[in-house]
Design an enzyme around this catalytic site. Structure first.
Site, PDB file in Angstrom:
ATOM      1  N   GLY A   1     -23.081  96.251   1.636  1.00 30.81           N
ATOM      2  CA  GLY A   1     -23.704  97.449   1.078  1.00 30.81           C
ATOM      3  C   GLY A   1     -25.133  97.562   1.558  1.00 30.81           C
ATOM      4  O   GLY A   1     -26.022  98.004   0.838  1.00 30.81           O
TER       5      GLY A   1
ATOM      6  N   HIS B   1     -25.468  95.291  -9.691  1.00 31.01           N
ATOM      7  CA  HIS B   1     -25.899  96.052 -10.872  1.00 31.01           C
ATOM      8  C   HIS B   1     -25.286  97.453 -10.938  1.00 31.01           C
ATOM      9  O   HIS B   1     -25.372  98.112 -11.971  1.00 31.01           O
ATOM     10  CB  HIS B   1     -27.428  96.090 -10.960  1.00 31.01           C
ATOM     11  CG  HIS B   1     -28.081  97.104 -10.081  1.00 31.01           C
ATOM     12  ND1 HIS B   1     -29.343  97.570 -10.323  1.00 31.01           N
ATOM     13  CD2 HIS B   1     -27.672  97.751  -8.960  1.00 31.01           C
ATOM     14  CE1 HIS B   1     -29.687  98.453  -9.404  1.00 31.01           C
ATOM     15  NE2 HIS B   1     -28.686  98.571  -8.567  1.00 31.01           N
TER      16      HIS B   1
END
Length: 186
Positions: A28, A96
């Site tokens: 990512g 998160h």
């Protein structure tokens, strides 16, 4: 994300050593700013920038214009399905974003590709056991509104790692921002 990377890079490089890794995958990794900073610090290391296909396509041009381009492979895909092989997997601001179940799925995907001495490196806010008025606490509220995720306490990250059959091996706490949590296979 580039701005957020700049805020944490100095802490990360001062407090966490990315060695002896041959291949570091930034999962990512957006446009590769964190990965490029790691490769600048460690000349013998190669990198894999992994993100959704559209993001990887956008990042390709920026990576190719870098003097480190010959040491980076850009790969598109979904970290819920499969990630490229590496010895270290960086995830900054990834865990998160997702629920506990989704995080375990991401970690399980990494588990399928990681070598026996590989590491998972999560870079994120780590909340104090007793709530405090910090940027991490504010981001925690935002994550619950904008996504399925949240910021977590150290014990909660350890639990996620354990559910995916990893154990936390290093914890570099940053009281002013993003901490570094490293894990390896159980």
């Amino acid at each position: 994300m580039t701005f957020m990377t700049e805020l944490v890079v100095k802490f990360i490089h001062d407090n966490f050593k990315f060695e002896p890794f041959e291949v570091v995958a930034d999962i990512g990794g957006s446009h590769g700013d964190l990965l490029l900073s790691v490769l600048e610090q460690y000349p013998g290391t190669r990198g894999v920038l992994f993100d959704l296909p559209g993001v990887a396509e956008q990042a390709e041009q920026a990576v190719r214009s870098s003097p480190l381009a010959d040491r980076i492979e850009v790969v598109g895909g979904s970290f819920f399905e499969e990630v490229p092989g590496a010895d270290a997997y960086l995830m900054r601001h990834i865990i998160h974003d997702w629920s506990d179940e989704e995080c375990v799925q991401i970690l399980a995907s990494i588990r399928k590709s990681i070598g026996p001495n590989g590491r998972v490196v999560v870079i994120d806010y780590v909340l104090a056991d007793v709530p405090q008025p910090t940027q991490g606490q504010a981001t925690d509220i935002g994550m619950m509104v904008w996504a399925t995720g949240r910021e977590r306490r150290r014990s909660e990250l350890e639990s996620l790692f354990a559910r995916a059959r990893f154990r936390v091996t290093r914890f570099c706490e940053n009281p002013m921002g993003h901490s570094v949590v490293e894990g390896m296979l159980l």
